[in-house]
Design an enzyme around this catalytic site. Structure first.
Site, mmCIF file in Angstrom:
data_model
loop_
_atom_site.group_PDB
_atom_site.id
_atom_site.type_symbol
_atom_site.label_atom_id
_atom_site.label_comp_id
_atom_site.label_asym_id
_atom_site.label_seq_id
_atom_site.Cartn_x
_atom_site.Cartn_y
_atom_site.Cartn_z
ATOM 1 N N HIS A 1 0.800 -1.209 -0.052
ATOM 2 C CA HIS A 1 0.398 0.139 0.001
ATOM 3 C C HIS A 1 0.789 1.500 0.143
ATOM 4 C CE1 HIS A 1 -2.811 3.086 1.909
ATOM 5 N NE2 HIS A 1 -4.092 2.109 1.469
ATOM 6 N N ASP B 1 3.035 -4.273 7.900
ATOM 7 C CA ASP B 1 1.410 -3.624 7.454
ATOM 8 C C ASP B 1 0.546 -4.586 7.662
ATOM 9 O OD1 ASP B 1 -0.587 -2.681 6.821
ATOM 10 O OD2 ASP B 1 0.280 -1.473 5.224
ATOM 11 N N GLN C 1 -4.561 -5.266 6.648
ATOM 12 C CA GLN C 1 -5.730 -6.348 6.331
ATOM 13 C C GLN C 1 -5.889 -7.984 6.825
ATOM 14 O OE1 GLN C 1 -7.853 -5.960 3.968
ATOM 15 N NE2 GLN C 1 -7.093 -3.910 3.140
ATOM 16 N N CYS D 1 -4.838 1.891 -4.061
ATOM 17 C CA CYS D 1 -3.705 3.117 -3.303
ATOM 18 C C CYS D 1 -2.232 2.305 -3.582
ATOM 19 C CB CYS D 1 -3.816 2.964 -1.396
ATOM 20 S SG CYS D 1 -5.183 4.121 -1.560
ATOM 21 N N LYS E 1 -10.948 -1.250 9.637
ATOM 22 C CA LYS E 1 -11.536 -2.638 8.976
ATOM 23 C C LYS E 1 -11.305 -3.539 9.301
ATOM 24 C CE LYS E 1 -7.456 -0.426 5.065
ATOM 25 N NZ LYS E 1 -8.777 0.073 4.185
#
Length: 415
Positions: free
Chosen positions: A130, A207, A210, A373, A233
């Site tokens: 991202h 990261d 998700q 993104c 999210k």
């Protein structure tokens, strides 16, 4: 729960009862932002109705209640991601801020060699990141003279690890990698990357924007140094995210922002700072949002993350089977279930993704279109954009079937 009772669970989400353009809402954009259950909405509302006050400032009843709710949320969220201590969890407004907080700690003049970065040093990312896990490191490299390097991808949308020993080497100071791709659905072999980084003394940031919402994540057990994730999210409110970091590292990092709450003493000639996590939470924090995120992790814990994984794997199997049966649809990313999450990006031959999205919206089907993104990923696969369907614990096979019918209508309209 021993398994997800999706039909009962869906009743917890008020928005799923609405219609769009006269059609039942089919929400397939959870990778962008998830919907919120009543339990989260009620927690935020109750906080404002009964406990609203600033935290860590007052000895009155409301202030004490608000502080207890805020810090209680921190404890539950920290436990949810495997943090050994709540003191290792810093509230931010999103993953982007969490990643930038870590990037801010690296300077060419740092007294701590782990955060000293300059010419000859290297930062390693991947081509599937991202933008939030690319741009901060590009800016850092520009500031310090360090070099940014990255893993490429295979045609199947997985990391190309053929040059891993070249990329992660004695010059590497940081490896910052997405755990679960927001565009491809790929779940990366982070254990291998962490082991390689450890072998050369590099720090590792994951990261988890998700991954934390969709799979069990134990950051400390994985061996990472930092984990960034965001509340909206994972059934929580917007405006709240978190950075988990090993305490010894957080304690060595300088403040990200200056102001109230992050100080020990202030004089006109200098200031001393609070220990983590307060050092990184200047000003009035997102209190109600933290309370809401605490309620969200309670909800996910009750559902059982293993159950979420099993449900989503079944959804992806159904979706891949249906989409690959359409000869004019191209899946961008892994075409099988191995190390793959509940996000599928695709193109429709001869139709721009924005047109696909508009026609699907006419049918009440909500998907995301664009480069998500993650423009370098789109460039790698030779597409200007994709249509992305992303699922969650409240998604059903019937909704995937509605997506497929909508794509068939797209094809007819543009035939």
């Amino acid at each position: 729960m021993t398994a997800l009772d999706v039909e009962s669970l869906r009743k917890d989400f008020p928005i799923l009862e609405r219609t769009v353009n006269g059609k039942p809402l089919v929400y397939l954009d959870s990778g962008n932002t998830s919907q919120k259950p009543r339990q989260v909405i009620d927690a935020v509302r109750e906080h404002y109705e009964r406990h609203n006050a600033n935290v860590a400032r007052s000895v009155h009843t409301l202030g004490t209640e608000s502080t207890a709710a805020y810090e209680g949320a921190r404890e539950r969220i920290a436990a949810f991601v495997g943090a050994p201590s709540a003191a290792e969890l810093v509230f931010t407004k999103n993953s982007t801020e969490a990643i930038n907080l870590v990037a801010h700690a690296f300077t060419s003049a740092s007294e701590d060699p782990r955060f000293r970065l300059g010419p000859g040093d290297e930062i390693v990312v991947t081509e599937m990141e991202h933008h939030s896990n690319i741009v901060p490191w590009q800016l850092l490299a520009q500031r310090t003279g360090a070099t940014l390097r990255w893993f490429g991808m295979t045609d199947e949308g997985r990391l190309d690890l053929s040059n891993i020993d070249e990329l992660i080497n004695e010059r590497t100071k940081l490896v910052s990698v997405v755990h679960y791709s927001n565009i491809l659905g790929t779940i990366n072999p982070v254990e291998l990357l962490i082991a390689k980084a450890r072998a050369v003394g590099a720090l590792v940031l994951l990261d988890g924007s998700q991954s934390v919402p969709h799979v069990p994540v134990d950051a400390a057990a994985l061996g990472a140094d930092f984990l960034a994730f965001t509340g909206h999210k994972m059934l929580g409110p917007t405006g709240i995210g978190a950075l988990w970091g090993r305490y010894e590292l957080l304690d060595a990092m300088p403040p990200f922002l200056g102001g109230g709450s992050m100080i020990e003493t202030v004089s006109m000639t200098g200031t001393t700072f609070m220990p983590p996590p307060a050092r990184f939470e200047a000003g009035t924090p997102p209190i109600a949002q933290a309370v809401g995120l605490g309620a969200a992790v309670d909800y996910l814990a009750a559902a059982g993350m293993d159950n979420v994984v099993a449900h989503e794997k079944a959804l992806v199997a159904h979706a891949l089977d249906a989409l690959t049966s359409l000869p004019y649809v191209r899946i961008v990313g892994p075409s099988d279930l191995v190390d793959r999450g509940a996000t599928i990006s695709f193109t429709v031959d001869g139709v721009h993704p924005h047109d696909v999205g508009q026609i699907l919206d006419d049918d009440g089907v909500q998907v995301r279109v664009g480069h998500h993104c993650a423009r370098p990923t789109c460039v790698r696969f030779g597409v200007p954009a994709t249509t992305r369907a992303s699922f969650y614990l409240y998604t059903t096979n019937d909704e995937i079937d509605a997506l497929v019918r909508g794509i068939e209508r797209v094809r007819k309209v543009f035939a």
